[in-house]
Design a protein around this motif. Structure first.
Motif, PDB file in Angstrom:
ATOM      1  N   PRO A 293      17.592 -43.551 -14.404  1.00 20.42           N
ATOM      2  CA  PRO A 293      17.604 -42.679 -13.226  1.00 20.42           C
ATOM      3  C   PRO A 293      16.240 -42.561 -12.545  1.00 20.42           C
ATOM      4  O   PRO A 293      16.170 -42.384 -11.317  1.00 20.42           O
ATOM      5  CB  PRO A 293      18.048 -41.322 -13.797  1.00 20.42           C
ATOM      6  N   GLU A 294      15.172 -42.674 -13.320  1.00 17.19           N
ATOM      7  CA  GLU A 294      13.829 -42.578 -12.742  1.00 17.19           C
ATOM      8  C   GLU A 294      13.551 -43.720 -11.766  1.00 17.19           C
ATOM      9  O   GLU A 294      12.745 -43.584 -10.841  1.00 17.19           O
ATOM     10  CB  GLU A 294      12.776 -42.586 -13.859  1.00 17.19           C
ATOM     11  N   GLU A 295      14.228 -44.861 -11.986  1.00 13.12           N
ATOM     12  CA  GLU A 295      14.048 -46.014 -11.099  1.00 13.12           C
ATOM     13  C   GLU A 295      14.738 -45.810  -9.754  1.00 13.12           C
ATOM     14  O   GLU A 295      14.582 -46.609  -8.831  1.00 13.12           O
ATOM     15  CB  GLU A 295      14.614 -47.282 -11.759  1.00 13.12           C
TER      16      GLU A 295
ATOM     17  N   LYS B 251      11.789 -43.531  -4.793  1.00 16.75           N
ATOM     18  CA  LYS B 251      12.327 -43.259  -3.454  1.00 16.75           C
ATOM     19  C   LYS B 251      11.495 -43.949  -2.375  1.00 16.75           C
ATOM     20  O   LYS B 251      12.040 -44.470  -1.389  1.00 16.75           O
ATOM     21  CB  LYS B 251      12.368 -41.755  -3.205  1.00 16.75           C
ATOM     22  N   GLU B 252      10.172 -43.952  -2.563  1.00 16.98           N
ATOM     23  CA  GLU B 252       9.294 -44.621  -1.601  1.00 16.98           C
ATOM     24  C   GLU B 252       9.568 -46.119  -1.567  1.00 16.98           C
ATOM     25  O   GLU B 252       9.498 -46.755  -0.513  1.00 16.98           O
ATOM     26  CB  GLU B 252       7.825 -44.356  -1.961  1.00 16.98           C
ATOM     27  N   LYS B 253       9.876 -46.669  -2.725  1.00 18.15           N
ATOM     28  CA  LYS B 253      10.145 -48.104  -2.810  1.00 18.15           C
ATOM     29  C   LYS B 253      11.511 -48.447  -2.221  1.00 18.15           C
ATOM     30  O   LYS B 253      11.701 -49.489  -1.589  1.00 18.15           O
ATOM     31  CB  LYS B 253      10.067 -48.555  -4.269  1.00 18.15           C
ATOM     32  N   TRP B 254      12.487 -47.564  -2.436  1.00 22.41           N
ATOM     33  CA  TRP B 254      13.843 -47.825  -1.966  1.00 22.41           C
ATOM     34  C   TRP B 254      13.989 -47.583  -0.462  1.00 22.41           C
ATOM     35  O   TRP B 254      14.844 -48.205   0.185  1.00 22.41           O
ATOM     36  CB  TRP B 254      14.837 -46.930  -2.710  1.00 22.41           C
ATOM     37  N   ARG B 255      13.183 -46.684   0.103  1.00 21.73           N
ATOM     38  CA  ARG B 255      13.380 -46.278   1.499  1.00 21.73           C
ATOM     39  C   ARG B 255      13.355 -47.450   2.483  1.00 21.73           C
ATOM     40  O   ARG B 255      14.271 -47.580   3.318  1.00 21.73           O
ATOM     41  CB  ARG B 255      12.343 -45.219   1.887  1.00 21.73           C
TER      42      ARG B 255
ATOM     43  N   SER C  26      20.444 -60.688  -1.444  1.00 26.38           N
ATOM     44  CA  SER C  26      19.161 -61.390  -1.353  1.00 26.38           C
ATOM     45  C   SER C  26      18.005 -60.414  -1.104  1.00 26.38           C
ATOM     46  O   SER C  26      16.931 -60.535  -1.705  1.00 26.38           O
ATOM     47  CB  SER C  26      19.200 -62.459  -0.250  1.00 26.38           C
ATOM     48  N   GLU C  27      18.231 -59.435  -0.222  1.00 20.15           N
ATOM     49  CA  GLU C  27      17.191 -58.431   0.054  1.00 20.15           C
ATOM     50  C   GLU C  27      16.920 -57.580  -1.191  1.00 20.15           C
ATOM     51  O   GLU C  27      15.768 -57.258  -1.502  1.00 20.15           O
ATOM     52  CB  GLU C  27      17.634 -57.529   1.207  1.00 20.15           C
ATOM     53  N   PHE C  28      18.004 -57.230  -1.875  1.00 17.14           N
ATOM     54  CA  PHE C  28      17.858 -56.401  -3.074  1.00 17.14           C
ATOM     55  C   PHE C  28      17.009 -57.105  -4.132  1.00 17.14           C
ATOM     56  O   PHE C  28      16.061 -56.527  -4.680  1.00 17.14           O
ATOM     57  CB  PHE C  28      19.246 -56.071  -3.639  1.00 17.14           C
ATOM     58  N   ARG C  29      17.343 -58.358  -4.434  1.00 10.50           N
ATOM     59  CA  ARG C  29      16.608 -59.064  -5.490  1.00 10.50           C
ATOM     60  C   ARG C  29      15.199 -59.462  -5.036  1.00 10.50           C
ATOM     61  O   ARG C  29      14.319 -59.669  -5.864  1.00 10.50           O
ATOM     62  CB  ARG C  29      17.404 -60.287  -5.961  1.00 10.50           C
ATOM     63  N   GLU C  30      14.996 -59.520  -3.730  1.00  5.86           N
ATOM     64  CA  GLU C  30      13.642 -59.777  -3.232  1.00  5.86           C
ATOM     65  C   GLU C  30      12.750 -58.556  -3.447  1.00  5.86           C
ATOM     66  O   GLU C  30      11.580 -58.686  -3.818  1.00  5.86           O
ATOM     67  CB  GLU C  30      13.697 -60.135  -1.746  1.00  5.86           C
ATOM     68  N   HIS C  31      13.316 -57.376  -3.240  1.00  6.22           N
ATOM     69  CA  HIS C  31      12.554 -56.134  -3.395  1.00  6.22           C
ATOM     70  C   HIS C  31      12.509 -55.635  -4.840  1.00  6.22           C
ATOM     71  O   HIS C  31      11.563 -54.959  -5.239  1.00  6.22           O
ATOM     72  CB  HIS C  31      13.148 -55.030  -2.509  1.00  6.22           C
ATOM     73  N   PHE C  32      13.576 -55.932  -5.606  1.00  4.99           N
ATOM     74  CA  PHE C  32      13.698 -55.371  -6.961  1.00  4.99           C
ATOM     75  C   PHE C  32      14.020 -56.477  -7.973  1.00  4.99           C
ATOM     76  O   PHE C  32      15.062 -56.474  -8.612  1.00  4.99           O
ATOM     77  CB  PHE C  32      14.784 -54.296  -6.988  1.00  4.99           C
TER      78      PHE C  32
END
Length: 220
Positions: free
Chosen positions: A89-91, A98-102, A73-79
């Motif tokens: 790979p750029e994603e 990296k800033e988005k994933w952190r 749920s957190e993953f699909r909320e953010h991405f």
């Protein structure tokens, strides 16, 4: 339901045990090539076990962690828009990515064991762990993407492909055995015919001899 629960526990337990194979994050090893190689081999071992799991069990029913629902749920909320069947790979690796994933990854610090340990991740989920199809990623990133791939049906291509191959092998083996049995049956029939022919000849030869003896006796 009980069988499904036992399968989930078995799969989850195997993944948890393999997770301990990666004892330290990659950056902790510095530049020691021997240690880096040992770490890479452990990561590959984890990858091989995971690939065997999605090849032998319908991935849609796999449970990788105790908090799969939260991760997904957190993953699909953010991405929401991230394409996971064929990763770019750029994603994952660019500075902006990296800033988005952190923030997402840090949410699972203390929730997912070894959340930031290095793990191998496939780019194309329909393919295996080849050099061209693999990148290193933090474990929580691996879990997020692979849980989504399993739930959204993308990893099923691997499962179906492997099952089809095994089915064809089984069919070929059964076909070969059938041909052997038919051949054996034909040989047995041929042997039987030959034996009957030989017996018939022997019987006729015996009868002819008896007739000849009778004629000789009558002449005498």
């Amino acid at each position: 339901m009980e069988a499904s629960s036992e399968a989930d526990e078995s799969v989850s337990g195997e993944l948890v045990s393999v997770a301990h194979a990666l004892s330290l994050p990659a950056e902790s090893y510095g530049n020691d090539p021997d240690i880096e190689m040992a770490w890479a081999m452990r990561a590959m071992q984890h990858a091989e076990v995971y690939y065997k799991l999605i090849s032998s069990v319908d991935p849609q029913f796999l449970k990788l962690t105790k908090v799969d629902d939260q991760i997904y749920s957190e993953f699909r909320e953010h991405f929401k828009e991230l394409r996971i069947d064929l990763l770019d790979p750029e994603e994952l690796k660019s500075e902006s990515a990296k800033e988005k994933w952190r923030p997402f990854c840090l949410k699972f610090d203390g929730i997912v064991e070894d959340f930031n340990y290095g793990t191998l991740l496939r780019l194309d989920c329909s393919q295996g762990y080849t050099e061209e199809n693999t990148i290193f990623a933090p474990r929580i990133q691996f879990f997020a993407i692979e849980i989504a791939r399993n739930r959204e049906g993308y990893n099923k291509a691997v499962y179906i492909g492997v099952q089809d191959k095994e089915g064809k092998k089984g069919a070929n083996n059964r076909g070969d055995n059938g041909e052997e049995k038919v051949a054996d049956s034909g040989e047995e029939k041929e042997k039987g015919v030959n034996r009957e022919g030989e017996k018939e000849k022997t019987d006729k030869g015996g009868e002819n001899e008896k007739e000849a003896d009778k004629k000789n006796q009558q002449k005498q």
